[in-house]
Every structure is written in C-alpha cells, then in structure tokens.
Write a protein that holds these residues in place. Structure first.
Motif: not given
Ligand SMILES: Cc1cc2nc3c(=O)[nH]c(=O)nc-3n(C[C@H](O)[C@H](O)[C@H](O)COP(=O)(O)OP(=O)(O)OC[C@H]3O[C@@H](n4cnc5c(N)ncnc54)[C@H](O)[C@@H]3O)c2cc1C
Ligand code: SF4
Lengths: 345, 178
Positions: B96-110, B166-177
C-alpha cells in the motif's frame, strides 16, 4: 544520540533496599519507576542524579486490590495501562480512569506508573526546552538562574502541576501511603502537593510513595475533562476532575479540582459549595462554572493563550458538570480518553 | 571511561550477553552494541514513537528504558518480524505504500503487531488509538491505518482484499479524536 548522564544504579529488590538507598544520600538520589519523566529530565539535564534507585523489581508495589464497595488500593508501580484494563476501576471510579486514559500515548502508558504520574515534575515553557535554549536565557529559578521568566520579579517558580491523575484523585478524596526508614504515613492526596513550582511535593526526599487508596465508590459520579492541543501525547493545559453525589435529586457532596492552572491541583471550593443542596439545573451548573474560574490563576507558561485558557476553565467545568447531570453537551463534545478506554477493554 | 555492565538480553528470542556502558538505554544497546539498527532514534524523549520495541509483548519506547532494567525480558525488534516470509504487516505496508521516508515505520510496525495480537479485529478507532504515540511526518496516516487493517485481516486468515483504491486517498471517516 542524546545520552543519559552517568550515575550509580541501584536495582532495589525490596522496599527496605529502596528506602535505605534513599536515606544514604537523599539529595543525590532519584527514584525511577517507569522512567518516562525521569529519563527525559536527566537527558535534557533538567535534573541530575548521583545515583538512581530502580523500583521495577521491588516485590509488592504493582497491583490493584479491593473492590469499589469497600475501597481499592493501587500499588505505586501499577502501570497506567494496568489501570485502564481493570474493569472494577472503570465501574467504580470512572473520573480517575478517564484521567489515566487521557495521559500521554499508549506506548507511554505501558511504561508509566501511577506513582510516577503523581510525583511528576512540574512544567513550564521556559523550562521544558533543550539545554542550549535554557542556557541562552541564563536558565531560570527552577534551575540555576535567579529569574522567573514568566513572572520576572516574582520570588517563586510558577511551573504547572502536569499530572492528569492528580486532580481526578483529589476530587475522589484518595489517600497516598508514604514509606521511609522512619516508617509509614498516610495522607490525603491533596496534601501531597505544595504551592511551589520547584518544591512541588510536600513529601521528603527520603519518602517513597507505595500505595494509592481510594475509598468506597458509593453512589459517587465522577468525570475528568482534559484540554490539550492534540488528542494524544500532549500534557494537560487544563484538567478538570469532578466527583459528586446526589441525594434524591439534590447534590449532597461535590468536589472539583483543577489541574495545570497552578503548581498544585487547585480545589474550586466555592464552585463545589454552590452545588450543595441544589438540583443540577443548567443555571446552577453555569453559576458554579463561573465561580470555578476564580481560584484558577494560570500564568502564560503552557501551550495556548492565557485569556483563552481562563475562559476554558468555565467551559470545561460547565461541560463536566453537565455530563454528570445527564444534560446534553453545549458544543460538539471534546474527547477525553475515550479512544484509550475503547482500546484497552 | 564510564562504568560498564555485562548483561544478557533476550532479543528476538536469541540470548545476547553484552558489555555496555551502565547508563545506556535499551535503544543505545540495540543499535550500538547489538548492531540492530532497525530500531530508530528520533526525539529520544518519548514524543515520537519511532524507537518502539516490544518488551514482554507490550510496545514500549526503547529510548526511555534503562537497558539493565530489562535484562531477562523478551525484547522484540523490527528485525525479528520476518519469519520464513514477510510478516503480513510488512507485506501490506509495502503493497500500500504505507511508508515514505520510512523512519517511523519500525516503531509503527511493532505497535501495530502488538495491537493485532491483542485485538485481532480492531476497529479503525482502535488502530488510530494504538498508533497515537507514533508520529509520521510523510504519509498523513491513511495508508498506515489501512495497511494495519489489511494485515489484521490477513492474520485472521481472511482472503484479505486490498483496500479499495478510492479509500486510499479518502478521508478517515471515523474521526479518532474529537
Ligand atoms: C511525550 C510525553 C507525554 C506525556 N504526557 C503526559 C500527560 O498527558 N499527562 C501526564 O499526566 N503525564 C504525561 N507524561 C508524563 C509521564 O509519562 C507520566 O506522568 C507517567 O505516569 C510517569 O510515570 P513514570 O513511572 O514513568 O515516572 P518516572 O519517570 O519513573 O518518575 C517520575 C518522578 O516521580 C518520582 N517517582 C516515581 N515513582 C515514585 C514513587 N513510587 N515514590 C516517590 N517518587 C516516585 C521519580 O523520582 C521522578 O521524579 C508524558 C511524558 C512524555 C514523555
Ligand atoms: S515558572 Fe518561572 S521559575 Fe518556574 S520554570 Fe517557569 S520560568 Fe522557571
């Protein structure tokens, strides 16, 4: 890498080890629980330590016992996540659990303890900066400087009380148990806090907080509202802890404590007294909310503008009381830890 | 020279006995003594989440853990994620291309791994909350959230259709906060 300074580490295994190590060098020794406040403070050189006593392996400091009917005791090393995952605390003391749910972020709540949260350092925009920044202004009174940059000319430090659980536990009349080589004493939690940004706790440096005791939950209703910029990570800019009891439709007891508006959790006594013997109507609530603004005396040393923060004291007390009265919220309700409460069931 | 300690750590199920400066954090020991540089150092003050590892299964910030305090605990880092195949999270993040620079990715994966193990069917709000201590400055989070949801489905053994484009570029429908 931002490295910790060097220190001697004492991994205490018993409470006896820990109090003895503290008594040996009270000024140079610091306790570490989860470390989420101590380690950043040491890394940025806000605080120093000749030795650090780790409480992690001390037996008997982690856990939740009792029940809401008789009262609940929480060990100081209980993590914030342990608290969120405890159904009886959610049922009996919802205001306290909401306050815990609104602390920092899930990863930090897995590490941070309740004891550490209650003993958390006070915060200020002139203090919570890196060392170069602080050095460039000649530091401030909370460190080696002699000026308070928030209130130059003031003889004291106004750094704010930043623990979310403290105002909630004050409103619930909780007690804390303190241990030292001299023995044990139990004090109301409100008495743990001092009206000073530097010496912000009344406990001596030789004392360890071991337990937090909550009385029987009874029919008390409680809630906690927290103001912050983002929905996670951020420290409170305002915390409102409210607990009240109704007797046949009228308020028979009420406690309102405000966090992050002073160096200690402030009791809004006139606002709470105004509710006594009355029904929780919209007007009574609005009057109490207005009265709650008086004891809040924030200075310009947190996020957001001072004037707006003062106004929000009224709005948040109003909102919290309306919630407990079952009245509809006036504006789109803010979220105070609901995400964490849903996640950690 | 600063005082050194010798301690045995269980990293990704493998015992490692290491001598390191006594005041070093788990992050320093992992990166500098174990050579496991997958765990990143970001703010080093608990604010960004990129140094997240699992300690006894719970996501914690390795920059704020004194290494010697977790001697004997099970420590899992991003390097241990891949088994014979990529972990479903690695697959969905890549697809899904969920990483761009990838610096945050290891922490997010864990953090995401711990979430899926505790709550195999997380709601979107759960995913947002579980990752709310992990900052990403590139992606805007939507792809990350969808990758975690997709990986959860794969872990449940569902066929796991790729989320609709379509949802890849859509908005988060359920607002978390709020
Ligand atoms: C990015 C970030 C965001 C945060 N956001 C919030 C927030 O929103 N709200 C909030 O309330 N906090 C917040 N915190 C602060 C902190 O994470 C929590 O308050 C946490 O509960 C502190 O507990 P700890 O066990 O990690 O404390 P430690 O760091 O271990 O200790 C904190 C202080 O208390 C002393 N201490 C610890 N245990 C005891 C004891 N048993 N007896 C006596 N003294 C003791 C220590 O010596 C130290 O001075 C945040 C921290 C970070 C890094
Ligand atoms: S209130 Fe004043 S003395 Fe206290 S930390 Fe802030 S600037 Fe320093």
């Amino acid at each position: 890498m931002m490295r910790l300074p060097t220190f001697t580490y004492v991994g205490a295994k018993t409470l006896e080890d820990a109090v003895t190590a503290l008594a040996d060098d009270p000024e140079g020794t610091r306790l570490v629980a989860g470390g989420t406040d101590l380690w950043p403070n040491l890394k940025r050189r806000h605080q120093g330590a000749r030795s650090v006593v780790g409480l992690r392996r001390v037996a008997g400091l982690r856990g939740i016992t009792g029940d809401p009917a008789a009262g609940v005791t929480i060990g100081a090393m209980t993590t914030l996540t342990d608290i969120l995952r405890c159904p009886m605390l959610r049922d009996g003391y919802p205001g306290f659990v909401r306050a815990v749910a609104s602390i920092s972020s899930p990863v930090l709540r897995n590490m941070g303890t309740l004891g550490g949260n209650l003993c958390l350092d006070t915060r200020c925009t002139y203090y919570n900066q890196n060392e170069e920044w602080r050095q460039s202004i000649g530091y401030c009174m909370k460190e080696v400087g002699d000026t308070c940059w928030v209130a130059p000319g003031s003889p004291r430090c106004w750094a704010v009380q930043a623990s979310d659980s403290a105002p909630a536990l004050c409103s619930l009349d909780a007690h804390v148990v303190l241990h030292s080589t001299a023995g044990e004493r139990v004090i109301p939690i409100a008495d743990l806090y001092n009206d000073d940004g530097i010496v912000y706790l009344t406990k001596s440096r030789t004392e360890i907080l071991t337990e937090i005791r909550l009385g029987p939950a009874g029919a008390r209703r409680s809630t906690y509202w927290k103001l912050r910029r983002r929905g996670s990570i951020d420290f409170p800019v305002l915390g409102v802890g409210v607990a009240l009891e109704l007797d046949g439709g009228t308020v028979s007891s009420a406690k309102i404590h405000l966090g992050a508006v002073h160096s200690f959790p402030v009791a809004a006594t006139a606002a709470a007294a105004h509710l006594l013997g009355k029904s929780l109507t919209e007007d009574v609530i609005a009057e109490a909310a207005e009265l709650a603004k008086d004891p809040a005396s924030p200075l310009d040393n947190t996020d957001f503008t001072l004037q707006w923060r003062r106004r929000m004291v009224g709005s948040y007390v109003d909102g919290a009381l309306r919630e407990l009265a079952g009245l509809p919220p006036k504006a789109t309700p803010s979220v105070h830890g609901e995400g964490a409460l849903a996640l950690e069931v | 020279m600063s005082e050194h300690v010798t301690a045995t750590y269980r990293v990704n199920s493998e015992g490692r006995t290491i001598a390191h400066p006594a005041h070093h954090t788990l992050l320093e020991v992992l990166r500098e003594a174990c050579g496991l540089t997958g765990t990143k150092h970001g703010c080093e003050l608990g604010e960004c989440g990129t140094c997240t590892v699992l300690i006894d299964g719970e996501p914690q910030l390795s920059c704020l853990v004194l290494a010697r305090e977790v001697e004997g605990a099970a420590i899992d880092t991003v390097e241990g994620l891949e088994g014979r195949d990529l972990h479903p999270l690695q697959k969905t993040f890549a697809d899904l291309g969920a990483a761009q620079c990838g610096y945050c990715t290891p922490g997010i994966l864990m953090a995401a791994k711990a979430l899926i193990e505790r709550k195999p069917t997380p709601t979107r709000a759960d995913v947002c909350e579980a990752l709310s201590g992990n900052l990403c400055r590139c992606t805007g989070y939507i792809k990350i959230i969808e990758a975690v949801e997709w990986a959860a489905a794969l872990c449940r053994g569902e066929s796991g259709a790729r989320p609709a484009d379509a949802s890849l570029y859509g908005v988060c429908k359920e607002k978390p906060h709020g």
